[in-house]
Design a protein around this motif. Structure first.
Motif, mmCIF file in Angstrom:
data_model
loop_
_atom_site.group_PDB
_atom_site.id
_atom_site.type_symbol
_atom_site.label_atom_id
_atom_site.label_comp_id
_atom_site.label_asym_id
_atom_site.label_seq_id
_atom_site.Cartn_x
_atom_site.Cartn_y
_atom_site.Cartn_z
ATOM 1 N N GLN A 2 0.783 -1.130 0.004
ATOM 2 C CA GLN A 2 0.045 -0.042 0.066
ATOM 3 C C GLN A 2 0.990 1.214 0.172
ATOM 4 O O GLN A 2 0.450 2.201 -0.524
ATOM 5 C CB GLN A 2 -0.957 0.040 1.201
ATOM 6 C CG GLN A 2 -2.091 1.114 1.261
ATOM 7 C CD GLN A 2 -2.496 1.633 2.547
ATOM 8 O OE1 GLN A 2 -1.506 1.766 3.520
ATOM 9 N NE2 GLN A 2 -3.695 1.711 2.818
ATOM 10 N N PHE A 3 2.108 1.014 0.786
ATOM 11 C CA PHE A 3 2.549 2.521 1.227
ATOM 12 C C PHE A 3 2.987 3.384 -0.220
ATOM 13 O O PHE A 3 3.120 4.765 -0.120
ATOM 14 C CB PHE A 3 3.710 2.327 2.164
ATOM 15 C CG PHE A 3 5.115 1.871 1.790
ATOM 16 C CD1 PHE A 3 5.996 2.519 1.422
ATOM 17 C CD2 PHE A 3 5.363 0.479 1.664
ATOM 18 C CE1 PHE A 3 7.161 2.219 1.130
ATOM 19 C CE2 PHE A 3 6.403 0.102 1.253
ATOM 20 C CZ PHE A 3 7.330 0.742 0.933
ATOM 21 N N PRO A 4 3.579 2.869 -1.101
ATOM 22 C CA PRO A 4 4.328 3.733 -2.283
ATOM 23 C C PRO A 4 3.164 4.629 -2.696
ATOM 24 O O PRO A 4 3.462 5.666 -2.909
ATOM 25 C CB PRO A 4 4.851 2.602 -3.282
ATOM 26 C CG PRO A 4 4.952 1.276 -2.346
ATOM 27 C CD PRO A 4 4.008 1.502 -1.348
ATOM 28 N N ALA A 5 2.089 4.053 -3.115
ATOM 29 C CA ALA A 5 0.925 4.847 -3.731
ATOM 30 C C ALA A 5 0.396 5.827 -2.765
ATOM 31 O O ALA A 5 0.172 7.009 -3.014
ATOM 32 C CB ALA A 5 0.127 3.904 -4.403
ATOM 33 N N MET A 6 0.227 5.311 -1.342
ATOM 34 C CA MET A 6 -0.101 6.133 -0.359
ATOM 35 C C MET A 6 0.806 7.542 -0.113
ATOM 36 O O MET A 6 0.151 8.776 -0.108
ATOM 37 C CB MET A 6 -0.102 5.452 0.848
ATOM 38 C CG MET A 6 -0.799 6.306 2.152
ATOM 39 S SD MET A 6 -2.523 6.674 1.948
ATOM 40 C CE MET A 6 -3.297 5.040 1.909
ATOM 41 N N GLY A 46 -0.878 2.713 -9.314
ATOM 42 C CA GLY A 46 -2.181 2.478 -9.325
ATOM 43 C C GLY A 46 -2.785 0.994 -8.989
ATOM 44 O O GLY A 46 -3.813 0.988 -8.544
ATOM 45 N N ALA A 47 -2.038 0.118 -9.015
ATOM 46 C CA ALA A 47 -2.081 -1.158 -8.456
ATOM 47 C C ALA A 47 -1.796 -1.553 -7.027
ATOM 48 O O ALA A 47 -2.247 -2.592 -6.590
ATOM 49 C CB ALA A 47 -1.362 -2.271 -9.583
ATOM 50 N N CYS A 48 -1.395 -0.666 -6.533
ATOM 51 C CA CYS A 48 -0.761 -0.506 -5.099
ATOM 52 C C CYS A 48 -1.913 -0.882 -4.056
ATOM 53 O O CYS A 48 -2.019 -1.828 -3.207
ATOM 54 C CB CYS A 48 0.069 0.344 -4.638
ATOM 55 S SG CYS A 48 1.619 0.333 -5.438
ATOM 56 N N GLY A 49 -2.866 -0.026 -4.306
ATOM 57 C CA GLY A 49 -4.115 -0.048 -3.465
ATOM 58 C C GLY A 49 -4.878 -1.420 -3.723
ATOM 59 O O GLY A 49 -5.191 -2.107 -2.546
ATOM 60 N N PRO A 50 -5.320 -1.960 -4.851
ATOM 61 C CA PRO A 50 -5.843 -3.376 -4.945
ATOM 62 C C PRO A 50 -5.032 -4.338 -4.451
ATOM 63 O O PRO A 50 -5.555 -5.327 -3.868
ATOM 64 C CB PRO A 50 -6.134 -3.341 -6.557
ATOM 65 C CG PRO A 50 -6.241 -1.851 -6.864
ATOM 66 C CD PRO A 50 -5.326 -1.134 -6.012
ATOM 67 N N ALA A 51 -3.769 -4.313 -4.580
ATOM 68 C CA ALA A 51 -2.969 -5.336 -4.048
ATOM 69 C C ALA A 51 -3.024 -5.349 -2.609
ATOM 70 O O ALA A 51 -3.152 -6.452 -1.845
ATOM 71 C CB ALA A 51 -1.400 -5.263 -4.626
ATOM 72 N N VAL A 81 1.252 2.133 8.859
ATOM 73 C CA VAL A 81 2.531 2.199 9.747
ATOM 74 C C VAL A 81 3.652 2.393 8.581
ATOM 75 O O VAL A 81 4.745 3.295 8.831
ATOM 76 C CB VAL A 81 2.765 1.038 10.555
ATOM 77 C CG1 VAL A 81 4.142 0.844 10.906
ATOM 78 C CG2 VAL A 81 1.833 0.731 11.789
ATOM 79 N N ALA A 82 3.597 1.478 7.420
ATOM 80 C CA ALA A 82 4.744 1.701 6.571
ATOM 81 C C ALA A 82 4.663 3.338 5.681
ATOM 82 O O ALA A 82 5.563 3.952 5.413
ATOM 83 C CB ALA A 82 4.243 0.548 5.443
ATOM 84 N N SER A 83 3.238 3.609 5.437
ATOM 85 C CA SER A 83 2.927 4.975 4.910
ATOM 86 C C SER A 83 3.640 5.904 5.878
ATOM 87 O O SER A 83 4.249 7.060 5.414
ATOM 88 C CB SER A 83 1.531 5.329 4.476
ATOM 89 O OG SER A 83 1.319 4.237 3.568
#
Length: 415
Positions: free
Chosen positions: A221-225, A315-320, A350-352
């Motif tokens: 999640q965190f790269p896109a966030m 854009g694929a990070c959230g669905p993953a 936490v990662a974000s």
């Protein structure tokens, strides 16, 4: 669909409020006269509160039900957005974002629980992806509408006006939301204070599926966030020389891609559970590759085609990240779903939060060198992938044992 839609509407508004700072970062820096580290503190504090609330919120949902928790969440995040609009100083603005993060923390887990109560279990992956899709639609609104309103109406009018959406969903929740269909109330679960809380958390954590779900969420999640929530706009404008309008279009591309990919991932996971880990790991690999290519590109600025490709992959990070919930869901009984979902949801935030802080500090230390600052992404990805590989086989073995046990139990049920 109508009842679940009310819950999704709450999440939609919460995401608008959560991500509104992403298009207002440069304006916030000017309004409150702060540097990159102080600017990142807005999002870090918001995510710190969000992440810290995940397990308590999961316990609250399991104990109090969805309606009460969502009602409280709406009140808090609306008050936070309104307070942010009217804040005269950096300190009061920080407090407002913390309040917003507290209310926001109560939305997604509640919506997942609502979907589990109103839809059959086989629909779980699609329901989670659809909830995330509507959340990204909220991100799209903040990226397009809030950005334009901010430069047309100004800071106070834009943020105060958006707070009206919170009042609307509060009315909908109060009048029409129900925790479960009539006649399908869950069996009462005995609660015994602190001892019950400890047992719930410990039981959920012991399941390898819960821990694997948390690390999948953490890593994907965190790269896109980080890109959407704060640093994407400054990176594209200051480091890549794009106009604010062009940068806004690239951020919009991330959101639109997220919505499209979410539908695909939901269908694939619902039909082929074995695809969960490959999809998650493949998304991490593609993100790392495009992130590295963008940062290492020779010259001062990356070409447009590379930035577009990066935004599509982000854009694929959230669905993953939604795949993480599908590891935890079958590993825990219904009365523990909220707690398990809270543990999973905590991972990505936490990662974000960690990356937001690292990027801000590194930018100040290196004189706004985005190549060095954004390289911090690879550290967390490496940690997350190592944990996913460690827990993957253990989770698969546990799922096989659970499947065999359920078949044996079905065979011995008397006719």
């Amino acid at each position: 669909m109508a009842v679940w839609g009310i819950g999704v509407a709450v999440y939609f508004v919460a995401v608008i409020f959560r991500t509104s700072l992403g298009v207002a970062g440069l304006d916030a820096a000017d309004r409150f006269h702060v540097n990159a580290s102080a600017l990142s503190t807005f999002s870090i504090l918001q995510l710190l509160v969000y992440a810290g609330m995940q397990i308590p919120v999961g316990l609250m949902v399991d104990r109090l039900g969805t309606k009460k928790v969502l009602t409280l969440g709406v009140v808090l995040f609306t008050a936070g957005q309104l307070g942010f609009a009217l804040s005269p100083s950096y300190g009061t603005a920080l407090a407002s974002r913390a309040l917003l993060g507290c209310g926001d923390a109560m939305t997604f887990i509640s919506v997942l629980r609502l979907g589990a109560r109103w839809f059959p279990a086989r629909r779980g992956p699609m329901i989670a992806q659809f909830a995330a899709l509507f959340g990204m639609a909220g991100n799209l609104v903040s990226t397009i509408a809030v950005s334009r309103l901010l430069h047309g109406l100004g800071w106070t009018a834009t943020f105060a006006g958006s707070a009206l959406a919170g009042a609307v969903v509060l009315v909908l929740v109060s009048l029409f939301l129900r925790d479960h269909p009539e006649g399908h109330a869950p069996a009462p679960v005995p609660h015994s204070g602190a001892a019950f809380v400890r047992r719930q958390i410990a039981a959920a954590w012991r399941e390898p599926g819960t821990r694997l779900g948390m690390w999948v969420h953490f890593t994907t999640q965190f790269p896109a966030m980080v890109f959407l929530l704060l640093w994407g706009m400054p990176f594209l404008v200051e480091a890549q020389g794009r106009s604010r309008e062009a940068a806004g279009e690239l951020l919009t591309l991330v959101v639109v891609t997220n919505m499209v990919v979410g539908l695909v991932y939901g269908q694939v996971v619902a039909r082929h559970h074995a695809a969960r880990a490959p999809l998650a790991l493949g998304t991490v690999a593609a993100t790392a590759l495009l992130w590295a290519a963008t940062l290492a590109y020779p010259g001062d600025q990356a070409p447009s085609w590379l930035l577009i490709t990066l935004c599509v992959v982000l854009g694929a990070c959230g669905p993953a990240s939604m795949i993480g919930f599908d590891f935890a869901r079958p590993a825990n009984p219904p009365q523990r779903q909220g707690t398990a979902s809270g543990i999973v949801n905590m991972g990505g935030f936490v990662a974000s939060m960690t990356t937001l802080f690292a990027v801000g500090v590194l930018l100040d230390m290196t004189g706004d060198n985005y190549r060095i600052a954004f390289a911090s992404v690879f550290v967390l990805q490496t940690l997350g992938v190592a944990q996913i590989l460690r827990l993957r086989a253990r989770t698969a073995r546990r799922e096989r044992e659970r499947l065999v046990a359920s078949r044996v139990e079905a065979v011995h049920v008397p006719v």
